[in-house]
Design a protein around this motif. Structure first.
Motif, PDB file in Angstrom:
ATOM      1  N   PHE A 143       0.831  -1.201   0.000  1.00  0.00           N
ATOM      2  CA  PHE A 143       0.000   0.000   0.000  1.00  0.00           C
ATOM      3  C   PHE A 143       0.868   1.255   0.000  1.00  0.00           C
ATOM      4  O   PHE A 143       0.568   2.233  -0.691  1.00  0.00           O
ATOM      5  CB  PHE A 143      -0.928  -0.001   1.215  1.00  0.00           C
ATOM      6  CG  PHE A 143      -1.989  -1.073   1.192  1.00  0.00           C
ATOM      7  CD1 PHE A 143      -2.652  -1.381   0.012  1.00  0.00           C
ATOM      8  CD2 PHE A 143      -2.325  -1.774   2.338  1.00  0.00           C
ATOM      9  CE1 PHE A 143      -3.629  -2.361  -0.026  1.00  0.00           C
ATOM     10  CE2 PHE A 143      -3.300  -2.751   2.317  1.00  0.00           C
ATOM     11  CZ  PHE A 143      -3.954  -3.057   1.133  1.00  0.00           C
ATOM     12  N   LEU A 144       1.943   1.228   0.771  1.00  0.00           N
ATOM     13  CA  LEU A 144       2.851   2.374   0.821  1.00  0.00           C
ATOM     14  C   LEU A 144       3.457   2.641  -0.552  1.00  0.00           C
ATOM     15  O   LEU A 144       3.491   3.789  -1.025  1.00  0.00           O
ATOM     16  CB  LEU A 144       3.955   2.102   1.844  1.00  0.00           C
ATOM     17  CG  LEU A 144       4.994   3.205   2.045  1.00  0.00           C
ATOM     18  CD1 LEU A 144       4.339   4.439   2.658  1.00  0.00           C
ATOM     19  CD2 LEU A 144       6.127   2.713   2.947  1.00  0.00           C
ATOM     20  N   ASP A 145       3.912   1.593  -1.224  1.00  0.00           N
ATOM     21  CA  ASP A 145       4.529   1.743  -2.545  1.00  0.00           C
ATOM     22  C   ASP A 145       3.539   2.244  -3.591  1.00  0.00           C
ATOM     23  O   ASP A 145       3.946   2.862  -4.591  1.00  0.00           O
ATOM     24  CB  ASP A 145       5.107   0.409  -3.008  1.00  0.00           C
ATOM     25  CG  ASP A 145       6.383   0.033  -2.269  1.00  0.00           C
ATOM     26  OD1 ASP A 145       7.013   0.938  -1.683  1.00  0.00           O
ATOM     27  OD2 ASP A 145       6.748  -1.162  -2.274  1.00  0.00           O
ATOM     28  N   ASN A 146       2.247   1.962  -3.390  1.00  0.00           N
ATOM     29  CA  ASN A 146       1.238   2.353  -4.373  1.00  0.00           C
ATOM     30  C   ASN A 146       0.422   3.566  -3.946  1.00  0.00           C
ATOM     31  O   ASN A 146      -0.608   3.866  -4.537  1.00  0.00           O
ATOM     32  CB  ASN A 146       0.311   1.168  -4.644  1.00  0.00           C
ATOM     33  CG  ASN A 146       0.968   0.093  -5.486  1.00  0.00           C
ATOM     34  OD1 ASN A 146       1.014   0.197  -6.710  1.00  0.00           O
ATOM     35  ND2 ASN A 146       1.494  -0.944  -4.828  1.00  0.00           N
ATOM     36  N   ASP A 147       0.893   4.273  -2.926  1.00  0.00           N
ATOM     37  CA  ASP A 147       0.267   5.511  -2.463  1.00  0.00           C
ATOM     38  C   ASP A 147      -1.188   5.310  -2.055  1.00  0.00           C
ATOM     39  O   ASP A 147      -2.051   6.134  -2.331  1.00  0.00           O
ATOM     40  CB  ASP A 147       0.373   6.600  -3.547  1.00  0.00           C
ATOM     41  CG  ASP A 147       0.174   8.007  -2.976  1.00  0.00           C
ATOM     42  OD1 ASP A 147       0.474   8.209  -1.791  1.00  0.00           O
ATOM     43  OD2 ASP A 147      -0.291   8.889  -3.732  1.00  0.00           O
ATOM     44  N   ILE A 148      -1.466   4.191  -1.378  1.00  0.00           N
ATOM     45  CA  ILE A 148      -2.795   3.899  -0.844  1.00  0.00           C
ATOM     46  C   ILE A 148      -2.841   4.369   0.608  1.00  0.00           C
ATOM     47  O   ILE A 148      -1.959   4.029   1.402  1.00  0.00           O
ATOM     48  CB  ILE A 148      -3.117   2.392  -0.910  1.00  0.00           C
ATOM     49  CG1 ILE A 148      -3.080   1.903  -2.366  1.00  0.00           C
ATOM     50  CG2 ILE A 148      -4.471   2.098  -0.278  1.00  0.00           C
ATOM     51  CD1 ILE A 148      -4.056   2.588  -3.291  1.00  0.00           C
ATOM     52  N   PHE A 149      -3.852   5.125   0.957  1.00  0.00           N
ATOM     53  CA  PHE A 149      -3.956   5.687   2.300  1.00  0.00           C
ATOM     54  C   PHE A 149      -4.218   4.602   3.332  1.00  0.00           C
ATOM     55  O   PHE A 149      -5.209   3.888   3.262  1.00  0.00           O
ATOM     56  CB  PHE A 149      -5.070   6.733   2.357  1.00  0.00           C
ATOM     57  CG  PHE A 149      -5.296   7.286   3.739  1.00  0.00           C
ATOM     58  CD1 PHE A 149      -4.360   8.107   4.331  1.00  0.00           C
ATOM     59  CD2 PHE A 149      -6.436   6.962   4.451  1.00  0.00           C
ATOM     60  CE1 PHE A 149      -4.544   8.618   5.612  1.00  0.00           C
ATOM     61  CE2 PHE A 149      -6.645   7.462   5.729  1.00  0.00           C
ATOM     62  CZ  PHE A 149      -5.694   8.278   6.313  1.00  0.00           C
ATOM     63  N   ILE A 150      -3.294   4.452   4.275  1.00  0.00           N
ATOM     64  CA  ILE A 150      -3.468   3.533   5.393  1.00  0.00           C
ATOM     65  C   ILE A 150      -4.089   4.311   6.542  1.00  0.00           C
ATOM     66  O   ILE A 150      -3.498   5.245   7.067  1.00  0.00           O
ATOM     67  CB  ILE A 150      -2.122   2.922   5.822  1.00  0.00           C
ATOM     68  CG1 ILE A 150      -1.520   2.102   4.672  1.00  0.00           C
ATOM     69  CG2 ILE A 150      -2.304   2.055   7.073  1.00  0.00           C
ATOM     70  CD1 ILE A 150      -0.130   1.567   4.969  1.00  0.00           C
ATOM     71  N   GLU A 151      -5.306   3.912   6.928  1.00  0.00           N
ATOM     72  CA  GLU A 151      -6.001   4.628   7.987  1.00  0.00           C
ATOM     73  C   GLU A 151      -5.482   4.247   9.365  1.00  0.00           C
ATOM     74  O   GLU A 151      -5.182   5.109  10.191  1.00  0.00           O
ATOM     75  CB  GLU A 151      -7.509   4.345   7.910  1.00  0.00           C
ATOM     76  CG  GLU A 151      -8.305   5.093   8.978  1.00  0.00           C
ATOM     77  CD  GLU A 151      -9.754   4.661   9.039  1.00  0.00           C
ATOM     78  OE1 GLU A 151     -10.602   5.516   9.341  1.00  0.00           O
ATOM     79  OE2 GLU A 151     -10.034   3.476   8.789  1.00  0.00           O
ATOM     80  N   THR A 152      -5.358   2.943   9.624  1.00  0.00           N
ATOM     81  CA  THR A 152      -4.886   2.492  10.934  1.00  0.00           C
ATOM     82  C   THR A 152      -4.475   1.031  10.854  1.00  0.00           C
ATOM     83  O   THR A 152      -4.979   0.273  10.036  1.00  0.00           O
ATOM     84  CB  THR A 152      -5.963   2.686  12.014  1.00  0.00           C
ATOM     85  OG1 THR A 152      -5.437   2.382  13.300  1.00  0.00           O
ATOM     86  CG2 THR A 152      -7.188   1.835  11.755  1.00  0.00           C
ATOM     87  N   GLY A 153      -3.560   0.648  11.719  1.00  0.00           N
ATOM     88  CA  GLY A 153      -3.057  -0.707  11.786  1.00  0.00           C
ATOM     89  C   GLY A 153      -1.692  -0.820  11.121  1.00  0.00           C
ATOM     90  O   GLY A 153      -1.179   0.154  10.569  1.00  0.00           O
ATOM     91  N   GLN A 180     -10.650 -10.684  18.332  1.00  0.00           N
ATOM     92  CA  GLN A 180      -9.211 -10.957  18.349  1.00  0.00           C
ATOM     93  C   GLN A 180      -8.550 -10.920  16.976  1.00  0.00           C
ATOM     94  O   GLN A 180      -7.584 -11.649  16.694  1.00  0.00           O
ATOM     95  CB  GLN A 180      -8.935 -12.308  19.026  1.00  0.00           C
ATOM     96  CG  GLN A 180      -9.429 -12.383  20.453  1.00  0.00           C
ATOM     97  CD  GLN A 180      -8.989 -13.647  21.146  1.00  0.00           C
ATOM     98  OE1 GLN A 180      -7.901 -14.156  20.907  1.00  0.00           O
ATOM     99  NE2 GLN A 180      -9.844 -14.172  22.027  1.00  0.00           N
ATOM    100  N   THR A 181      -9.032 -10.052  16.101  1.00  0.00           N
ATOM    101  CA  THR A 181      -8.547 -10.001  14.728  1.00  0.00           C
ATOM    102  C   THR A 181      -7.309  -9.117  14.589  1.00  0.00           C
ATOM    103  O   THR A 181      -7.284  -7.987  15.072  1.00  0.00           O
ATOM    104  CB  THR A 181      -9.651  -9.455  13.807  1.00  0.00           C
ATOM    105  OG1 THR A 181     -10.868 -10.156  14.047  1.00  0.00           O
ATOM    106  CG2 THR A 181      -9.255  -9.591  12.355  1.00  0.00           C
ATOM    107  N   PHE A 182      -6.286  -9.612  13.897  1.00  0.00           N
ATOM    108  CA  PHE A 182      -5.139  -8.806  13.483  1.00  0.00           C
ATOM    109  C   PHE A 182      -5.559  -8.081  12.209  1.00  0.00           C
ATOM    110  O   PHE A 182      -6.056  -8.710  11.275  1.00  0.00           O
ATOM    111  CB  PHE A 182      -3.941  -9.710  13.225  1.00  0.00           C
ATOM    112  CG  PHE A 182      -2.655  -8.973  12.957  1.00  0.00           C
ATOM    113  CD1 PHE A 182      -2.028  -8.241  13.956  1.00  0.00           C
ATOM    114  CD2 PHE A 182      -2.056  -9.026  11.710  1.00  0.00           C
ATOM    115  CE1 PHE A 182      -0.837  -7.573  13.723  1.00  0.00           C
ATOM    116  CE2 PHE A 182      -0.869  -8.353  11.451  1.00  0.00           C
ATOM    117  CZ  PHE A 182      -0.252  -7.629  12.466  1.00  0.00           C
ATOM    118  N   PHE A 183      -5.368  -6.758  12.135  1.00  0.00           N
ATOM    119  CA  PHE A 183      -6.038  -6.001  11.079  1.00  0.00           C
ATOM    120  C   PHE A 183      -5.202  -4.860  10.514  1.00  0.00           C
ATOM    121  O   PHE A 183      -4.245  -4.389  11.133  1.00  0.00           O
ATOM    122  CB  PHE A 183      -7.358  -5.431  11.597  1.00  0.00           C
ATOM    123  CG  PHE A 183      -7.180  -4.342  12.645  1.00  0.00           C
ATOM    124  CD1 PHE A 183      -7.027  -3.008  12.283  1.00  0.00           C
ATOM    125  CD2 PHE A 183      -7.164  -4.654  13.993  1.00  0.00           C
ATOM    126  CE1 PHE A 183      -6.856  -2.012  13.232  1.00  0.00           C
ATOM    127  CE2 PHE A 183      -6.994  -3.665  14.963  1.00  0.00           C
ATOM    128  CZ  PHE A 183      -6.834  -2.342  14.580  1.00  0.00           C
TER     129      PHE A 183
END
Length: 330
Positions: free
Chosen positions: A235-245, A253-256
């Protein structure tokens, strides 16, 4: 009467996007879904281990959001029984021809206005030679593109009131609650429902704007936690906005990891996804307002947008009059 095993799973969703070309690029090149057809303003996409024709219908629209969520029943008889229950609840829209690969579908709305549909007849995916897997119990060859999500996991609806819609899914469709959030006022702010042994398929969380029929997120399952860490780099390489996590939810108990696709819809990657609930007499786990105020199980503090962002966007600022302030969704 207790309804058990009438709904098999969430089959597919139709997602709306005001950026169809960029959203199509995101889901194919970045997320790794395979395009299997197009019709009008829509394209049909599938995850690599989905047995059906498509997982996602992506439709060009003037705004973002979710148009409908499709649920497959266990049988034609189960479909007929659920149609009767929906009609008795007064929330029916009616029969329509299904999308490619899907037989007749029965459309209805929940009390909050989200559109859903039920179907039984389904075309199992037959991959072309270049996508034929070596293992006959796999739907298609691993595409090795981007994140390569394995399957659609769940849908999280925003709702002005959680209880009416979740009670409808329980009464008409046989959904059962595994976990929920109860505020100090007694109001249910979130409820996680499942239909089989998977611990959740549909989630309703309170929309603090007071709006109806909006989407919080759709979630895709990955094979491993490491896939999610690698996805963050993709996502970082493709300029996709990471909101959280990446973090870990206390509830389920989900890893997200949450991102916004180019059309503005929130997308979750999750692993482990829903747990297995094997107890036939499972008692819902209820989280208090104080417990949820602690945030995630671990990781960074939940950011404000996680409580306020939904699609389609609405020009309303949440505040005390909209429900007393946000409490963690998951």
């Amino acid at each position: 009467m207790t309804i058990a095993h009438e709904i098999a799973h969430v089959g597919n969703v139709e997602l709306l996007t005001p950026e169809p070309d960029r959203s199509r690029w995101f889901f194919t090149r970045v997320m790794g879904l395979t395009e299997v057809g197009a019709e009008g303003d829509s394209v049909y996409l599938r995850t690599w281990d989905d047995y059906e024709h498509h997982t996602l219908k992506l439709t060009a629209h003037h705004t973002s959001g979710i148009r409908r969520t499709a649920l497959r029943t266990w049988s034609q008889e189960a479909l007929d029984r659920r149609v009767k229950a929906i009609e008795e609840a007064g929330l029916a829209v009616g029969w329509r021809d299904g999308d490619p690969g899907i037989g007749p579908t029965y459309v209805f709305r929940d009390p909050d206005g989200h559109e859903l549909e039920l179907y039984w007849e389904s075309e199992w995916y037959q991959p072309p030679p270049e996508l034929k897997p070596s293992l006959k119990n796999q739907a298609q060859a691993y595409p090795a593109m981007g994140v390569c999500v394995r399957r659609l996991d769940h849908v999280n609806f925003l709702s002005a009131e959680v209880e009416p819609s979740t009670e409808f899914l329980q009464d008409a469709l046989g959904g059962r609650t595994t976990e929920q959030i109860r505020l100090d006022s007694g109001v249910i702010a979130g409820r996680w429902l499942h239909f089989t042994n998977k611990s959740y398929d549909i989630v309703y969380t309170r929309d603090w704007t007071g709006a109806n029929g909006r989407l919080h997120h759709i979630a895709f399952a990955t094979d491993t936690r490491e896939d999610i860490l690698r996805a963050a780099d993709i996502f970082l390489d493709n300029d996709i906005f990471i909101e959280t996590g990446p973090h870990k939810h206390a509830i389920q108990q989900t890893f997200f990891l949450y991102v916004y696709e180019p059309g503005g819809n929130r997308i979750e990657l999750c692993n482990p996804c829903a747990r297995l609930v094997l107890a036939p007499d499972w008692k819902p786990i209820t989280w208090t307002e104080t417990e949820r105020a602690k945030g995630q199980a671990w990781g960074l503090k939940t950011i404000e947008s996680f409580h306020t962002h939904g699609t389609p966007p609405v020009p309303v600022d949440p505040g005390p009059e909209a429900g007393g302030g946000p409490v963690g969704v998951e």
